[in-house]
Design a protein around this motif. Structure first.
Motif, mmCIF file in Angstrom:
data_model
loop_
_atom_site.group_PDB
_atom_site.id
_atom_site.type_symbol
_atom_site.label_atom_id
_atom_site.label_comp_id
_atom_site.label_asym_id
_atom_site.label_seq_id
_atom_site.Cartn_x
_atom_site.Cartn_y
_atom_site.Cartn_z
ATOM 1 N N THR A 22 0.790 -1.227 0.000
ATOM 2 C CA THR A 22 0.000 0.000 0.000
ATOM 3 C C THR A 22 0.827 1.285 0.000
ATOM 4 O O THR A 22 0.491 2.239 -0.702
ATOM 5 C CB THR A 22 -0.967 0.006 1.200
ATOM 6 O OG1 THR A 22 -1.793 -1.160 1.144
ATOM 7 C CG2 THR A 22 -1.862 1.233 1.203
ATOM 8 N N PRO A 23 1.944 1.401 0.747
ATOM 9 C CA PRO A 23 2.613 2.698 0.899
ATOM 10 C C PRO A 23 3.374 3.265 -0.291
ATOM 11 O O PRO A 23 3.569 4.489 -0.328
ATOM 12 C CB PRO A 23 3.588 2.446 2.064
ATOM 13 C CG PRO A 23 3.103 1.239 2.765
ATOM 14 C CD PRO A 23 2.465 0.406 1.704
ATOM 15 N N GLY A 71 0.148 0.504 8.925
ATOM 16 C CA GLY A 71 -0.727 -0.274 8.068
ATOM 17 C C GLY A 71 -1.539 -1.226 8.926
ATOM 18 O O GLY A 71 -1.430 -1.221 10.150
ATOM 19 N N MET A 72 -2.328 -2.052 8.293
ATOM 20 C CA MET A 72 -3.132 -3.036 9.025
ATOM 21 C C MET A 72 -3.429 -4.220 8.112
ATOM 22 O O MET A 72 -3.720 -4.046 6.926
ATOM 23 C CB MET A 72 -4.453 -2.415 9.496
ATOM 24 C CG MET A 72 -5.284 -3.331 10.386
ATOM 25 S SD MET A 72 -7.024 -2.802 10.473
ATOM 26 C CE MET A 72 -7.589 -3.266 8.828
ATOM 27 N N GLU A 121 -6.395 0.744 2.390
ATOM 28 C CA GLU A 121 -7.127 0.937 1.133
ATOM 29 C C GLU A 121 -7.894 -0.328 0.780
ATOM 30 O O GLU A 121 -7.453 -1.440 1.088
ATOM 31 C CB GLU A 121 -6.163 1.335 0.018
ATOM 32 C CG GLU A 121 -5.459 2.655 0.318
ATOM 33 C CD GLU A 121 -4.558 3.134 -0.814
ATOM 34 O OE1 GLU A 121 -4.645 2.576 -1.921
ATOM 35 O OE2 GLU A 121 -3.762 4.062 -0.572
ATOM 36 N N GLY A 122 -9.047 -0.153 0.154
ATOM 37 C CA GLY A 122 -9.872 -1.277 -0.255
ATOM 38 C C GLY A 122 -10.973 -1.588 0.752
ATOM 39 O O GLY A 122 -10.847 -1.316 1.956
ATOM 40 N N GLU A 123 -12.062 -2.155 0.252
ATOM 41 C CA GLU A 123 -13.214 -2.471 1.097
ATOM 42 C C GLU A 123 -12.886 -3.537 2.137
ATOM 43 O O GLU A 123 -13.400 -3.500 3.260
ATOM 44 C CB GLU A 123 -14.389 -2.944 0.232
ATOM 45 C CG GLU A 123 -15.004 -1.839 -0.625
ATOM 46 C CD GLU A 123 -15.696 -0.781 0.213
ATOM 47 O OE1 GLU A 123 -16.053 -1.073 1.368
ATOM 48 O OE2 GLU A 123 -15.869 0.346 -0.299
ATOM 49 N N GLU A 124 -12.025 -4.483 1.781
ATOM 50 C CA GLU A 124 -11.703 -5.562 2.717
ATOM 51 C C GLU A 124 -11.026 -5.025 3.971
ATOM 52 O O GLU A 124 -11.353 -5.440 5.092
ATOM 53 C CB GLU A 124 -10.815 -6.596 2.031
ATOM 54 C CG GLU A 124 -10.609 -7.865 2.857
ATOM 55 C CD GLU A 124 -9.788 -8.913 2.135
ATOM 56 O OE1 GLU A 124 -9.772 -10.073 2.599
ATOM 57 O OE2 GLU A 124 -9.138 -8.583 1.118
ATOM 58 N N ALA A 175 4.506 -8.069 -0.406
ATOM 59 C CA ALA A 175 3.073 -8.184 -0.152
ATOM 60 C C ALA A 175 2.707 -7.481 1.124
ATOM 61 O O ALA A 175 3.511 -7.346 2.037
ATOM 62 C CB ALA A 175 2.679 -9.661 -0.073
ATOM 63 N N THR A 176 1.461 -7.026 1.214
ATOM 64 C CA THR A 176 0.979 -6.355 2.414
ATOM 65 C C THR A 176 1.183 -7.251 3.616
ATOM 66 O O THR A 176 0.865 -8.435 3.585
ATOM 67 C CB THR A 176 -0.516 -6.036 2.274
ATOM 68 O OG1 THR A 176 -0.677 -5.218 1.134
ATOM 69 C CG2 THR A 176 -1.029 -5.319 3.506
#
Length: 245
Positions: A46-47, A134-135, A193-196, A243-244
């Motif tokens: 994401t970053p 992040g999460m 970011e993203g619905e999930e 990967a995240t």
């Protein structure tokens, strides 16, 4: 819970620019106030767009120290290294003049590496001015994984700034900044970011949650409201990024 503030954006690129503005503003204020600024950033997929935007901001980067929220116990030559990610996307352009303090150090094991990192972080001009977190969809943040060995002790550790983490879901051993250090930052940002991810965050605060997720613990203990930067779709990232977490 009132200890969080949502910032919603139509897309990942809009979020990246707005977050870069907010972080640059806080770093600039710290430089003017105390002559130095300290930024901790996270890894994952994401970053990078945010990193690239921030790297172009006009700051006195020579007075900025960048470190990591957490790191895998892998050398910077590894594609899974957060230090490698920061070097590739953040420590470029204007930000190439910033000082970088890694968490990974060559050692026989992650415990010894954490001790070395702890001494280096303790020597920095604390507290953190900005921590960008992040999460994961499991509710972990930094390297506080729900299945981490001795999680409750890790979350309550106050004597050390850098901790070793062992968690089956993390693959490698990890190094993470302590919860008190992260919670004491002047600006605490959760970048998702993203619905999930949005659903996972909301689930962590639902009354029906079976156990308190690490992200819930961090938000509840934060010294200032956590600023949540969210967009429904991610900005285009580097396909080589790890990967995240």
């Amino acid at each position: 819970m009132a200890n969080k503030v949502w910032h919603r954006f139509s897309s990942g690129p809009h979020l990246a620019e707005a977050l870069a503005d907010a972080v640059a503003g806080r770093l600039d204020a710290a430089i003017k106030t105390r002559g130095a600024a300290l930024l901790a950033v996270s890894g994952g997929s994401t970053p990078p767009p945010f990193f690239r935007s921030l790297s172009r901001r006009k700051l006195d980067w020579r007075r900025v120290t960048v470190t990591l929220v957490d790191e895998r116990f892998v050398p910077p030559s590894s594609e899974r290294s957060n230090a490698r990610l920061a070097a590739r996307h953040l420590l470029q352009n204007e930000a190439a003049r910033a000082e970088f303090v890694p968490l990974y150090h060559e050692a026989d094991n992650v415990e010894e590496a954490a001790k070395k990192a702890d001494r280096m972080i303790a020597a920095l001009p604390l507290p953190l001015d900005v921590a960008v977190l992040g999460m994961g969809t499991d509710g972990h943040t930094a390297s506080f994984f729900p299945d981490a060995r001795g999680l409750s002790e890790l979350l309550s550790e106050e004597r050390r700034h850098v901790l070793p983490v062992h968690a089956p879901s993390a693959k490698e051993p990890r190094l993470t900044l302590s919860l008190p250090l992260l919670c004491g930052a002047g600006l605490i940002v959760l970048h998702i970011e993203g619905e999930e991810k949005k659903k996972a965050f909301e689930a962590a605060f639902a009354e029906s949650a079976e156990a308190e997720a690490p992200i819930h613990t961090l938000v509840s203990r934060a010294a200032t409201p956590v600023q949540i930067y969210w967009a429904p779709s991610a900005a285009k990232s580097d396909p080589a990024a790890p990967a995240t977490p």
